[in-house]
Design a protein around this motif. Sequence first.
Motif, PDB file in Angstrom:
ATOM      1  N   VAL A  21       0.597  -1.285  -0.132  1.00 44.55           N
ATOM      2  CA  VAL A  21      -0.123  -0.260  -0.005  1.00 44.55           C
ATOM      3  C   VAL A  21       0.803   0.989  -0.236  1.00 44.55           C
ATOM      4  CG1 VAL A  21      -0.373   0.144   2.062  1.00 44.55           C
ATOM      5  CG2 VAL A  21      -1.453   1.244   0.876  1.00 44.55           C
ATOM      6  N   LYS A  22       0.842   2.385  -0.857  1.00 43.66           N
ATOM      7  CA  LYS A  22       1.311   3.801  -0.832  1.00 43.66           C
ATOM      8  C   LYS A  22       0.504   4.401  -0.914  1.00 43.66           C
ATOM      9  CE  LYS A  22       1.940   3.369  -5.409  1.00 43.66           C
ATOM     10  NZ  LYS A  22       3.249   2.954  -6.759  1.00 43.66           N
ATOM     11  N   ALA A  23       1.027   5.968  -0.259  1.00 47.08           N
ATOM     12  CA  ALA A  23       0.134   6.648  -0.301  1.00 47.08           C
ATOM     13  C   ALA A  23       1.281   8.096  -1.396  1.00 47.08           C
ATOM     14  CB  ALA A  23      -0.771   7.294   0.182  1.00 47.08           C
ATOM     15  N   ASN A  24       1.073   8.928  -1.933  1.00 43.20           N
ATOM     16  CA  ASN A  24       1.741   9.944  -2.244  1.00 43.20           C
ATOM     17  C   ASN A  24       1.261  11.639  -1.757  1.00 43.20           C
ATOM     18  OD1 ASN A  24       4.120  11.271  -3.355  1.00 43.20           O
ATOM     19  ND2 ASN A  24       3.477  11.396  -5.499  1.00 43.20           N
ATOM     20  N   ASN A  84      -7.946   8.591  14.024  1.00 36.22           N
ATOM     21  CA  ASN A  84      -9.151   8.839  13.790  1.00 36.22           C
ATOM     22  C   ASN A  84      -9.050   8.467  12.260  1.00 36.22           C
ATOM     23  OD1 ASN A  84      -8.405  10.663  11.402  1.00 36.22           O
ATOM     24  ND2 ASN A  84      -8.528  12.131  13.241  1.00 36.22           N
ATOM     25  N   VAL A  85      -9.927   8.327  10.915  1.00 37.85           N
ATOM     26  CA  VAL A  85     -10.227   7.951  10.512  1.00 37.85           C
ATOM     27  C   VAL A  85      -9.634   8.463   9.149  1.00 37.85           C
ATOM     28  CG1 VAL A  85     -12.353   7.812   8.126  1.00 37.85           C
ATOM     29  CG2 VAL A  85     -12.846   6.795  10.611  1.00 37.85           C
ATOM     30  N   ALA A  86      -9.138   8.801   9.107  1.00 38.67           N
ATOM     31  CA  ALA A  86      -7.857   9.764   8.686  1.00 38.67           C
ATOM     32  C   ALA A  86      -6.417  10.243   8.945  1.00 38.67           C
ATOM     33  CB  ALA A  86      -8.369  10.883   7.539  1.00 38.67           C
ATOM     34  N   CYS A  87      -5.952   9.553  10.280  1.00 38.06           N
ATOM     35  CA  CYS A  87      -5.047   9.924  10.579  1.00 38.06           C
ATOM     36  C   CYS A  87      -4.039   8.648  11.281  1.00 38.06           C
ATOM     37  CB  CYS A  87      -5.319  10.658  11.658  1.00 38.06           C
ATOM     38  SG  CYS A  87      -3.495  11.318  12.484  1.00 38.06           S
ATOM     39  N   PHE A 104       4.324  10.523  14.923  1.00 35.14           N
ATOM     40  CA  PHE A 104       3.923  11.017  13.753  1.00 35.14           C
ATOM     41  C   PHE A 104       2.370  10.630  13.337  1.00 35.14           C
ATOM     42  CE2 PHE A 104       8.287   9.577  13.173  1.00 35.14           C
ATOM     43  CZ  PHE A 104       9.032  10.266  12.232  1.00 35.14           C
ATOM     44  N   HIS A 105       2.247  11.800  13.002  1.00 36.59           N
ATOM     45  CA  HIS A 105       0.868  11.595  12.774  1.00 36.59           C
ATOM     46  C   HIS A 105       0.288  11.806  11.097  1.00 36.59           C
ATOM     47  CE1 HIS A 105      -0.335  12.711  16.151  1.00 36.59           C
ATOM     48  NE2 HIS A 105      -0.950  12.159  16.435  1.00 36.59           N
ATOM     49  N   ILE A 106       0.245  10.620  10.476  1.00 36.59           N
ATOM     50  CA  ILE A 106       0.102  10.838   8.101  1.00 36.59           C
ATOM     51  C   ILE A 106      -1.677  10.808   8.484  1.00 36.59           C
ATOM     52  CG2 ILE A 106       0.822   9.323   7.346  1.00 36.59           C
ATOM     53  CD1 ILE A 106       3.083   7.657   8.641  1.00 36.59           C
ATOM     54  N   TYR A 107      -0.980  11.813   7.993  1.00 39.80           N
ATOM     55  CA  TYR A 107      -2.844  11.739   7.458  1.00 39.80           C
ATOM     56  C   TYR A 107      -3.360  11.085   5.879  1.00 39.80           C
ATOM     57  CZ  TYR A 107      -2.863  15.063  11.368  1.00 39.80           C
ATOM     58  OH  TYR A 107      -2.929  15.636  12.287  1.00 39.80           O
ATOM     59  N   THR A 108      -4.307  10.611   5.395  1.00 36.02           N
ATOM     60  CA  THR A 108      -4.598   9.871   4.771  1.00 36.02           C
ATOM     61  C   THR A 108      -5.560   8.928   4.473  1.00 36.02           C
ATOM     62  OG1 THR A 108      -3.395   8.116   3.013  1.00 36.02           O
ATOM     63  CG2 THR A 108      -2.575   7.853   4.986  1.00 36.02           C
ATOM     64  N   ASP A 109      -6.565   9.304   3.818  1.00 32.62           N
ATOM     65  CA  ASP A 109      -7.666   7.893   3.144  1.00 32.62           C
ATOM     66  C   ASP A 109      -6.789   6.322   3.514  1.00 32.62           C
ATOM     67  OD1 ASP A 109      -6.369   7.888   0.670  1.00 32.62           O
ATOM     68  OD2 ASP A 109      -8.761   8.572   0.662  1.00 32.62           O
ATOM     69  N   LYS A 110      -5.808   6.348   3.535  1.00 29.68           N
ATOM     70  CA  LYS A 110      -5.879   5.003   3.511  1.00 29.68           C
ATOM     71  C   LYS A 110      -5.202   4.097   4.461  1.00 29.68           C
ATOM     72  CE  LYS A 110      -4.166   5.233  -1.599  1.00 29.68           C
ATOM     73  NZ  LYS A 110      -3.170   4.692  -2.448  1.00 29.68           N
TER      74      LYS A 110
END
Length: 121
Positions: A21-24, A84-87, A104-110
């Motif tokens: 899985v990846k997110a850019n 939460n759903v996006a973090c 680290f707080h990573i904000y993504t829909d994945k």
Amino acid sequence: MGSKHLTDKLRAKLEKEEIKVKANNVRYTVTHLNEKGKVLGREWYKGFVAVSGKRLILVSDGVKFLNIKKSDQRFTAAKFVEENVACLEVRYFKEPDSERSLVFHIYTDKVNKLLKHIDKL
């Protein structure tokens, strides 16, 4: 796997490891905490996050902020929390014997996909 955040060398390495899985262009914060949990500083970045068959990696403009393998002591000591759903929150000690930690707080829909593949490492 086009990303301006990855170096060619790192891109080639990740392609060999099979990206799960990846997110850019994800936004994330890096928070530095002292031994008592007091915030020493926080910075915002935009970058690339991925889970391969071997590691969790978080990169911004060629700089690896997280690059931890399952066999790494920091990985086994790290906490992965769906804040939460996006973090996705990743909390770990920079050095195994250090009292200082990074969050680290990573904000993504994945987030769900990232957690699923982190659990499989």
